[in-house]
Design an enzyme around this catalytic site. Structure first.
Site, PDB file in Angstrom:
ATOM      1  N   CYS A 183     -16.415  -9.020   5.836  1.00  0.00           N
ATOM      2  CA  CYS A 183     -15.728  -7.767   5.542  1.00  0.00           C
ATOM      3  C   CYS A 183     -14.462  -8.039   4.723  1.00  0.00           C
ATOM      4  O   CYS A 183     -13.631  -8.862   5.100  1.00  0.00           O
ATOM      5  CB  CYS A 183     -15.368  -7.068   6.847  1.00  0.00           C
ATOM      6  SG  CYS A 183     -14.540  -5.500   6.571  1.00  0.00           S
ATOM      7  N   CYS A 215       0.839  -1.211   0.000  1.00  0.00           N
ATOM      8  CA  CYS A 215       0.000   0.000   0.000  1.00  0.00           C
ATOM      9  C   CYS A 215       0.873   1.260   0.000  1.00  0.00           C
ATOM     10  O   CYS A 215       1.838   1.352   0.763  1.00  0.00           O
ATOM     11  CB  CYS A 215      -0.909  -0.017   1.220  1.00  0.00           C
ATOM     12  SG  CYS A 215      -2.024   1.396   1.271  1.00  0.00           S
ATOM     13  N   ARG A 232     -17.602  -2.659  18.185  1.00  0.00           N
ATOM     14  CA  ARG A 232     -16.864  -3.898  17.915  1.00  0.00           C
ATOM     15  C   ARG A 232     -15.541  -3.948  18.666  1.00  0.00           C
ATOM     16  O   ARG A 232     -14.716  -3.036  18.553  1.00  0.00           O
ATOM     17  CB  ARG A 232     -16.629  -4.062  16.407  1.00  0.00           C
ATOM     18  CG  ARG A 232     -15.976  -5.396  16.036  1.00  0.00           C
ATOM     19  CD  ARG A 232     -16.037  -5.665  14.540  1.00  0.00           C
ATOM     20  NE  ARG A 232     -17.377  -5.448  14.046  1.00  0.00           N
ATOM     21  CZ  ARG A 232     -17.697  -4.602  13.069  1.00  0.00           C
ATOM     22  NH1 ARG A 232     -16.764  -3.931  12.467  1.00  0.00           N
ATOM     23  NH2 ARG A 232     -18.946  -4.451  12.706  1.00  0.00           N
ATOM     24  N   CYS A 269       0.690   4.767   6.835  1.00  0.00           N
ATOM     25  CA  CYS A 269       0.058   4.590   8.154  1.00  0.00           C
ATOM     26  C   CYS A 269       1.030   3.860   9.098  1.00  0.00           C
ATOM     27  O   CYS A 269       1.394   2.699   8.826  1.00  0.00           O
ATOM     28  CB  CYS A 269      -1.231   3.797   8.020  1.00  0.00           C
ATOM     29  SG  CYS A 269      -2.319   4.447   6.729  1.00  0.00           S
ATOM     30  N   CYS A 280     -19.189   2.081   8.947  1.00  0.00           N
ATOM     31  CA  CYS A 280     -18.439   1.423  10.006  1.00  0.00           C
ATOM     32  C   CYS A 280     -17.188   2.273  10.202  1.00  0.00           C
ATOM     33  O   CYS A 280     -16.363   2.371   9.293  1.00  0.00           O
ATOM     34  CB  CYS A 280     -18.069   0.008   9.562  1.00  0.00           C
ATOM     35  SG  CYS A 280     -16.921  -0.826  10.666  1.00  0.00           S
ATOM     36  N   CYS A 309     -19.439  -6.143   3.780  1.00  0.00           N
ATOM     37  CA  CYS A 309     -18.735  -4.929   4.168  1.00  0.00           C
ATOM     38  C   CYS A 309     -17.410  -4.900   3.404  1.00  0.00           C
ATOM     39  O   CYS A 309     -16.843  -5.955   3.102  1.00  0.00           O
ATOM     40  CB  CYS A 309     -18.476  -4.955   5.676  1.00  0.00           C
ATOM     41  SG  CYS A 309     -17.518  -3.558   6.264  1.00  0.00           S
ATOM     42  N   CYS A 330       0.544   0.162  10.239  1.00  0.00           N
ATOM     43  CA  CYS A 330       0.057  -0.858   9.311  1.00  0.00           C
ATOM     44  C   CYS A 330       1.151  -1.725   8.675  1.00  0.00           C
ATOM     45  O   CYS A 330       2.058  -1.230   8.003  1.00  0.00           O
ATOM     46  CB  CYS A 330      -0.776  -0.214   8.212  1.00  0.00           C
ATOM     47  SG  CYS A 330      -1.566  -1.460   7.165  1.00  0.00           S
TER      48      CYS A 330
END
Ligand code: SAM
Ligand code: DTB
Ligand code: SF4
Length: 344
Positions: free
Chosen positions: A105, A61, A269, A65, A197, A137, A68
């Site tokens: 998801c 990616c 969650r 972040c 979400c 999702c 991550c």
């Protein structure tokens, strides 16, 4: 502030920092008692939503972040893989349903969705997973309004896009996009009539004020996100946040309880980080108002508790998986037993 259960919890979108601090800083047992009361008022506390997670496009990616493992900026050992084939994903979704999941998801390590053949494949997958009777999702990065509309038409039920932390702390975790970018995608999701979400991560070195500000951002969205994932950082070797100490279970519960009080109708969650929590700490989080988990031995790239252990935990606590909202024939959470529940 009342500590009794006599006055119905308000659904509000104008929480102030001071009000949130008053709740967040309550003695923990008073806070959890209050959150548990709100939880009972709006939800069937014997039910937990069981969600399944699959990384459909792993690694590489372009975003940076700091938490991550899938960012191309860090050496984490995560292998870069192309988008999974249609059949593979649908097979995994069917297996997740078989194992008791009601929400599926799909995550992609993308900065944003591009209008290309990969997106066309995702749309086809969304349609097929929806046809299996699962709430679909996806979490694919930034979305335009048009892309959100296409996902909705394909059958997408929810879109995950976390604000992750406070606006102030965000800048020290991610430099390749802005907080406003996140909020814009959430807005585009809403406009397309897809349920939202959105939550965040604790344990990244943020302060209590940052945690409260993050909750304020979420709680002042109107309507509230239908689901609010609270993740504890899974520290991954190679990321700038490697070596962060694990989040204390009681701090996790404080965050969950505050989210439950601020957003009474939302599904809260207990997301990443359950592997580091004892059964008792998880039980305390359920008491504090968590009513959803990710089940399955893997999150996106990191491990999650064993399915058998979760089954035993549910049995020990007298909890059962809740059926899909979409089976109720009504959108969102209106199918759960509730009293005094004004529109969100
Ligand atoms: N690329 C998309 C995005 O960022 O929105 C979707 C996938 S991304 C992995 C989804 C969410 O996973 C992030 O917003 C973050 O909240 C969470 N996450 C990622 N790495 C994590 C970690 N190490 N610990 C806890 N949560 C994490
Ligand atoms: C969310 O809030 N947590 C999930 C889901 N939404 C996509 C992701 C957790 C990822 C944890 C790190 C990993 O497994 O790569
Ligand atoms: Fe990419 Fe999402 Fe990971 Fe950020 S959190 S690096 S956007 S996959």
């Amino acid at each position: 502030m009342t500590m009794t259960n006599e006055i119905p919890a308000p659904i509000r979108h104008d929480w102030t920092k001071e009000e949130i601090a008053e709740i967040y800083n309550l003695p923990l047992l008073d806070l959890v008692f209050k959150a548990a009361s709100v939880h009972r008022e709006f939800h069937d506390t014997s039910e937990i939503q069981v969600c399944s997670l699959l990384s459909i496009k792993t690694g590489g990616c372009p975003e940076d972040c700091g938490y991550c493992p899938q960012s191309a900026h860090y050496e984490t050992g995560v292998k870069v893989e192309p988008l999974l084939a249609f059949d593979d994903v649908v097979e995994k979704a069917a297996a997740a349903k078989e194992a008791g999941a009601t929400r599926f998801c799909m995550g992609a390590a993308w900065r944003e969705v591009r209008d290309n053949r990969d997106f066309d494949r995702v749309l086809k997958i969304v349609g097929a997973v929806n046809d299996l009777g699962l709430e679909v999702c996806a979490t694919l990065g930034m979305l335009t309004e048009e892309q959100a509309r296409k996902l909705k038409e394909a059958g997408l039920y929810a879109y995950n896009h976390n604000v992750d932390t406070s606006e102030g702390y965000y800048k020290s975790i991610i430099t390749t996009r802005s907080y406003q970018d996140r909020l814009d995608t959430i807005k585009n999701t809403r406009k397309a009539d897809i349920t939202v979400c959105s939550g965040g991560i604790i344990g990244m070195g943020e302060s209590d004020d940052d945690r409260m500000e993050m909750l304020m951002t979420l709680a002042n969205l109107d309507p509230h996100p239908e689901s609010v994932p609270i993740n504890a950082l899974v520290p991954v070797e190679g990321t700038p946040l490697q070596g962060r100490p694990p989040v204390d279970g009681l701090e996790f519960a404080r965050m969950i309880a505050t989210a439950r009080i601020l957003m009474p109708k939302s599904m809260v969650r207990l997301s990443a980080g359950r592997l580091q929590l004892s059964r008792e700490a998880q039980a305390f989080c359920f008491l504090a108002g968590a009513n959803s988990i990710f089940a399955g031995d893997k999150l996106l790239t990191t491990p999650n508790p064993d399915v058998g252990d979760d089954r035993e935990l549910f049995a020990a606590l007298g909890l059962r998986p809740r059926k899909a909202f979409k089976e109720d024939g009504v959108p969102s959470y209106t199918g759960v037993p509730q009293q005094n529940a004004p529109d969100n």
